[in-house]
Scaffold this motif. Structure first.
Motif, PDB file in Angstrom:
ATOM      1  N   LEU A  88       0.838  -1.196   0.000  1.00 54.02           N
ATOM      2  CA  LEU A  88       0.000   0.000   0.000  1.00 54.02           C
ATOM      3  C   LEU A  88       0.871   1.242   0.000  1.00 54.02           C
ATOM      4  CD1 LEU A  88      -2.913  -1.100   2.270  1.00 54.02           C
ATOM      5  CD2 LEU A  88      -3.152   0.032   0.061  1.00 54.02           C
ATOM      6  N   TRP A  89       0.513   2.173  -0.887  1.00 56.55           N
ATOM      7  CA  TRP A  89       1.342   3.343  -1.151  1.00 56.55           C
ATOM      8  C   TRP A  89       0.572   4.629  -0.890  1.00 56.55           C
ATOM      9  CZ3 TRP A  89       6.269   2.180  -3.127  1.00 56.55           C
ATOM     10  CH2 TRP A  89       6.453   0.864  -3.576  1.00 56.55           C
ATOM     11  N   LYS A  90       1.248   5.566  -0.253  1.00 63.58           N
ATOM     12  CA  LYS A  90       0.685   6.898  -0.016  1.00 63.58           C
ATOM     13  C   LYS A  90       1.234   7.859  -1.065  1.00 63.58           C
ATOM     14  CE  LYS A  90       0.476  10.593   3.432  1.00 63.58           C
ATOM     15  NZ  LYS A  90       0.867  11.009   4.797  1.00 63.58           N
ATOM     16  N   PRO A  91       0.367   8.538  -1.816  1.00 66.00           N
ATOM     17  CA  PRO A  91       0.853   9.523  -2.786  1.00 66.00           C
ATOM     18  C   PRO A  91       1.397  10.762  -2.062  1.00 66.00           C
ATOM     19  CG  PRO A  91      -1.420   8.824  -3.264  1.00 66.00           C
ATOM     20  CD  PRO A  91      -1.085   8.365  -1.876  1.00 66.00           C
ATOM     21  N   ILE A  92       2.480  11.305  -2.568  1.00 68.72           N
ATOM     22  CA  ILE A  92       3.077  12.521  -2.011  1.00 68.72           C
ATOM     23  C   ILE A  92       2.731  13.687  -2.937  1.00 68.72           C
ATOM     24  CG2 ILE A  92       5.185  13.647  -1.241  1.00 68.72           C
ATOM     25  CD1 ILE A  92       4.392  11.091   0.330  1.00 68.72           C
ATOM     26  N   PRO A  93       1.922  14.661  -2.459  1.00 68.95           N
ATOM     27  CA  PRO A  93       1.501  15.780  -3.318  1.00 68.95           C
ATOM     28  C   PRO A  93       2.673  16.657  -3.732  1.00 68.95           C
ATOM     29  CG  PRO A  93       0.117  15.594  -1.345  1.00 68.95           C
ATOM     30  CD  PRO A  93       1.318  14.715  -1.126  1.00 68.95           C
ATOM     31  N   PRO A  94       2.501  17.422  -4.823  1.00 70.63           N
ATOM     32  CA  PRO A  94       3.596  18.272  -5.302  1.00 70.63           C
ATOM     33  C   PRO A  94       3.852  19.494  -4.422  1.00 70.63           C
ATOM     34  CG  PRO A  94       1.629  18.583  -6.637  1.00 70.63           C
ATOM     35  CD  PRO A  94       1.338  17.436  -5.716  1.00 70.63           C
ATOM     36  N   SER A  95       2.877  19.901  -3.604  1.00 74.40           N
ATOM     37  CA  SER A  95       3.066  21.047  -2.715  1.00 74.40           C
ATOM     38  C   SER A  95       2.041  20.974  -1.592  1.00 74.40           C
ATOM     39  CB  SER A  95       2.891  22.369  -3.484  1.00 74.40           C
ATOM     40  OG  SER A  95       1.524  22.634  -3.729  1.00 74.40           O
ATOM     41  N   ASN A  96       2.166  21.896  -0.634  1.00 78.60           N
ATOM     42  CA  ASN A  96       1.238  21.942   0.494  1.00 78.60           C
ATOM     43  C   ASN A  96      -0.144  22.432   0.095  1.00 78.60           C
ATOM     44  OD1 ASN A  96       3.065  20.974   2.398  1.00 78.60           O
ATOM     45  ND2 ASN A  96       3.847  23.019   2.875  1.00 78.60           N
ATOM     46  N   ASP A  97      -0.319  22.857  -1.143  1.00 83.36           N
ATOM     47  CA  ASP A  97      -1.630  23.306  -1.614  1.00 83.36           C
ATOM     48  C   ASP A  97      -2.545  22.133  -1.970  1.00 83.36           C
ATOM     49  OD1 ASP A  97      -1.167  26.179  -1.573  1.00 83.36           O
ATOM     50  OD2 ASP A  97       0.211  25.834  -3.242  1.00 83.36           O
ATOM     51  N   PHE A  98      -1.998  20.911  -1.962  1.00 76.81           N
ATOM     52  CA  PHE A  98      -2.753  19.746  -2.401  1.00 76.81           C
ATOM     53  C   PHE A  98      -2.679  18.626  -1.364  1.00 76.81           C
ATOM     54  CE2 PHE A  98      -1.434  22.140  -6.088  1.00 76.81           C
ATOM     55  CZ  PHE A  98      -2.616  22.234  -6.817  1.00 76.81           C
ATOM     56  N   VAL A  99      -3.682  17.743  -1.425  1.00 74.04           N
ATOM     57  CA  VAL A  99      -3.797  16.637  -0.477  1.00 74.04           C
ATOM     58  C   VAL A  99      -4.076  15.355  -1.254  1.00 74.04           C
ATOM     59  CG1 VAL A  99      -5.234  15.659   1.365  1.00 74.04           C
ATOM     60  CG2 VAL A  99      -4.644  18.085   1.410  1.00 74.04           C
ATOM     61  N   ALA A 100      -3.479  14.261  -0.816  1.00 74.90           N
ATOM     62  CA  ALA A 100      -3.847  12.937  -1.329  1.00 74.90           C
ATOM     63  C   ALA A 100      -4.918  12.373  -0.413  1.00 74.90           C
ATOM     64  CB  ALA A 100      -2.625  12.025  -1.362  1.00 74.90           C
ATOM     65  N   LEU A 101      -6.103  12.107  -0.961  1.00 72.43           N
ATOM     66  CA  LEU A 101      -7.232  11.651  -0.149  1.00 72.43           C
ATOM     67  C   LEU A 101      -7.209  10.154   0.119  1.00 72.43           C
ATOM     68  CD1 LEU A 101     -10.114  13.757  -1.721  1.00 72.43           C
ATOM     69  CD2 LEU A 101      -9.009  14.104   0.493  1.00 72.43           C
ATOM     70  N   GLY A 102      -6.597   9.380  -0.765  1.00 71.58           N
ATOM     71  CA  GLY A 102      -6.587   7.931  -0.619  1.00 71.58           C
ATOM     72  C   GLY A 102      -5.208   7.352  -0.864  1.00 71.58           C
ATOM     73  N   MET A 103      -5.147   6.034  -0.955  1.00 66.85           N
ATOM     74  CA  MET A 103      -3.903   5.311  -1.200  1.00 66.85           C
ATOM     75  C   MET A 103      -4.088   4.355  -2.365  1.00 66.85           C
ATOM     76  SD  MET A 103      -2.452   4.551   2.643  1.00 66.85           S
ATOM     77  CE  MET A 103      -2.110   5.908   3.753  1.00 66.85           C
ATOM     78  N   VAL A 104      -2.982   3.781  -2.813  1.00 63.27           N
ATOM     79  CA  VAL A 104      -2.995   2.873  -3.961  1.00 63.27           C
ATOM     80  C   VAL A 104      -2.365   1.549  -3.547  1.00 63.27           C
ATOM     81  CG1 VAL A 104      -2.164   2.493  -6.319  1.00 63.27           C
ATOM     82  CG2 VAL A 104      -2.872   4.780  -5.605  1.00 63.27           C
ATOM     83  N   GLY A 105      -3.029   0.442  -3.883  1.00 62.56           N
ATOM     84  CA  GLY A 105      -2.502  -0.882  -3.583  1.00 62.56           C
ATOM     85  C   GLY A 105      -1.921  -1.543  -4.816  1.00 62.56           C
ATOM     86  N   THR A 106      -0.854  -2.306  -4.631  1.00 67.83           N
ATOM     87  CA  THR A 106      -0.234  -3.047  -5.733  1.00 67.83           C
ATOM     88  C   THR A 106       0.131  -4.452  -5.257  1.00 67.83           C
ATOM     89  OG1 THR A 106       2.039  -2.368  -5.189  1.00 67.83           O
ATOM     90  CG2 THR A 106       0.783  -0.919  -6.675  1.00 67.83           C
ATOM     91  N   ALA A 107       0.380  -5.324  -6.223  1.00 64.05           N
ATOM     92  CA  ALA A 107       0.777  -6.703  -5.917  1.00 64.05           C
ATOM     93  C   ALA A 107       2.290  -6.879  -5.951  1.00 64.05           C
ATOM     94  CB  ALA A 107       0.115  -7.660  -6.906  1.00 64.05           C
ATOM     95  N   THR A 108       3.034  -5.824  -6.278  1.00 64.96           N
ATOM     96  CA  THR A 108       4.497  -5.898  -6.311  1.00 64.96           C
ATOM     97  C   THR A 108       5.071  -4.724  -5.540  1.00 64.96           C
ATOM     98  OG1 THR A 108       4.889  -4.510  -8.269  1.00 64.96           O
ATOM     99  CG2 THR A 108       4.281  -6.825  -8.648  1.00 64.96           C
ATOM    100  N   ASN A 109       6.386  -4.771  -5.310  1.00 67.49           N
ATOM    101  CA  ASN A 109       7.032  -3.676  -4.589  1.00 67.49           C
ATOM    102  C   ASN A 109       7.472  -2.547  -5.506  1.00 67.49           C
ATOM    103  OD1 ASN A 109       9.168  -4.882  -5.870  1.00 67.49           O
ATOM    104  ND2 ASN A 109      10.377  -5.233  -4.029  1.00 67.49           N
ATOM    105  N   GLU A 110       7.000  -2.561  -6.756  1.00 65.76           N
ATOM    106  CA  GLU A 110       7.297  -1.462  -7.674  1.00 65.76           C
ATOM    107  C   GLU A 110       6.331  -0.313  -7.410  1.00 65.76           C
ATOM    108  OE1 GLU A 110       7.523  -2.453 -11.776  1.00 65.76           O
ATOM    109  OE2 GLU A 110       8.725  -4.252 -11.419  1.00 65.76           O
ATOM    110  N   GLU A 111       6.877   0.895  -7.327  1.00 66.27           N
ATOM    111  CA  GLU A 111       6.061   2.076  -7.094  1.00 66.27           C
ATOM    112  C   GLU A 111       4.987   2.209  -8.177  1.00 66.27           C
ATOM    113  OE1 GLU A 111       7.191   6.741  -6.777  1.00 66.27           O
ATOM    114  OE2 GLU A 111       8.409   5.366  -5.573  1.00 66.27           O
ATOM    115  N   PRO A 112       3.747   2.550  -7.806  1.00 63.09           N
ATOM    116  CA  PRO A 112       2.689   2.680  -8.815  1.00 63.09           C
ATOM    117  C   PRO A 112       3.009   3.802  -9.807  1.00 63.09           C
ATOM    118  CG  PRO A 112       1.782   2.682  -6.587  1.00 63.09           C
ATOM    119  CD  PRO A 112       3.263   2.823  -6.454  1.00 63.09           C
ATOM    120  N   PRO A 113       2.404   3.766 -10.990  1.00 61.40           N
ATOM    121  CA  PRO A 113       2.573   4.880 -11.930  1.00 61.40           C
ATOM    122  C   PRO A 113       2.048   6.176 -11.313  1.00 61.40           C
ATOM    123  CG  PRO A 113       1.516   2.999 -12.997  1.00 61.40           C
ATOM    124  CD  PRO A 113       1.552   2.701 -11.529  1.00 61.40           C
TER     125      PRO A 113
END
Length: 197
Positions: A88-113
């Protein structure tokens, strides 16, 4: 994601993956969410265009300005086994003006697109007053402690390492419908420092 024929004046914004209690697997079928599951998203609509008309205001550059992609992901929790692995991955926003509301799950340890999810402008959001709801944890199974939570009305998945509720603040949309230009902000106050309303 833009509609193909009808809804060409709309753009569906991916906020992350969803989670629900009570998913079931029937014979010869995929796992299906329960009928009670409600997941909500964000749709951008150009009100000056008909649904069959493509909108120049919803091209990649305009959407990236309103709801940019994250700059990277941070792995929050993972579980590995011989048969299945889950990250499970937490997106990191480009600045403090934005928020990531959810997370992304993957079946491998490769970072999601990076284009698998978008971040949302704080002007669109308010602090969630919902108490986090735990929908799964791995108590008694061994391995790295982890738990899955719903923290706002959108039904998005938020995971944490451990069995305690994830630390806030958590956010949700201010309204069901709003005009982006009326609430979009850059360089505004950090909502995480605001007093609870």
């Amino acid at each position: 994601q833009r509609g193909k024929l009808f809804g060409r004046n709309k753009y569906q914004v991916h906020l992350g993956h969803y989670v629900a209690q009570g998913a079931v697997k029937k014979f010869f079928s995929a796992i299906k969410p329960p009928n009670s599951m409600r997941g909500y998203s964000l749709e951008l609509t150009d009100l000056d265009k008909f649904s069959i008309s493509s909108s120049a205001n919803l091209d990649e550059s305009h959407v990236n300005y309103l709801a940019p992609y994250p700059v990277r992901f941070k792995v929050v929790w993972w579980q590995q086994s011989a048969a299945n692995s889950f990250y499970l991955w937490k997106p990191i926003p480009p600045s403090n003006d934005f928020v990531a509301l959810g997370m992304v799950g993957t079946a491998t340890n490769e970072e999601p697109p990076l284009d698998s999810v978008r971040c949302i402008n704080k002007g669109f959001l308010q602090k969630s007053t919902m108490q986090p709801i735990c929908v799964w944890d791995n108590k008694g199974t061994g391995g790295k402690k982890g738990s899955f939570w719903i923290v706002n009305k959108l039904g998005l998945l938020v995971a944490t390492e451990g069995h305690e509720a994830p630390e806030g603040p958590h956010y949700e949309l201010k309204k069901d419908k709003f005009v982006a230009g009326d609430v979009f902000t850059l360089g505004g106050a950090d909502l995480s420092k605001d007093k609870a309303q």
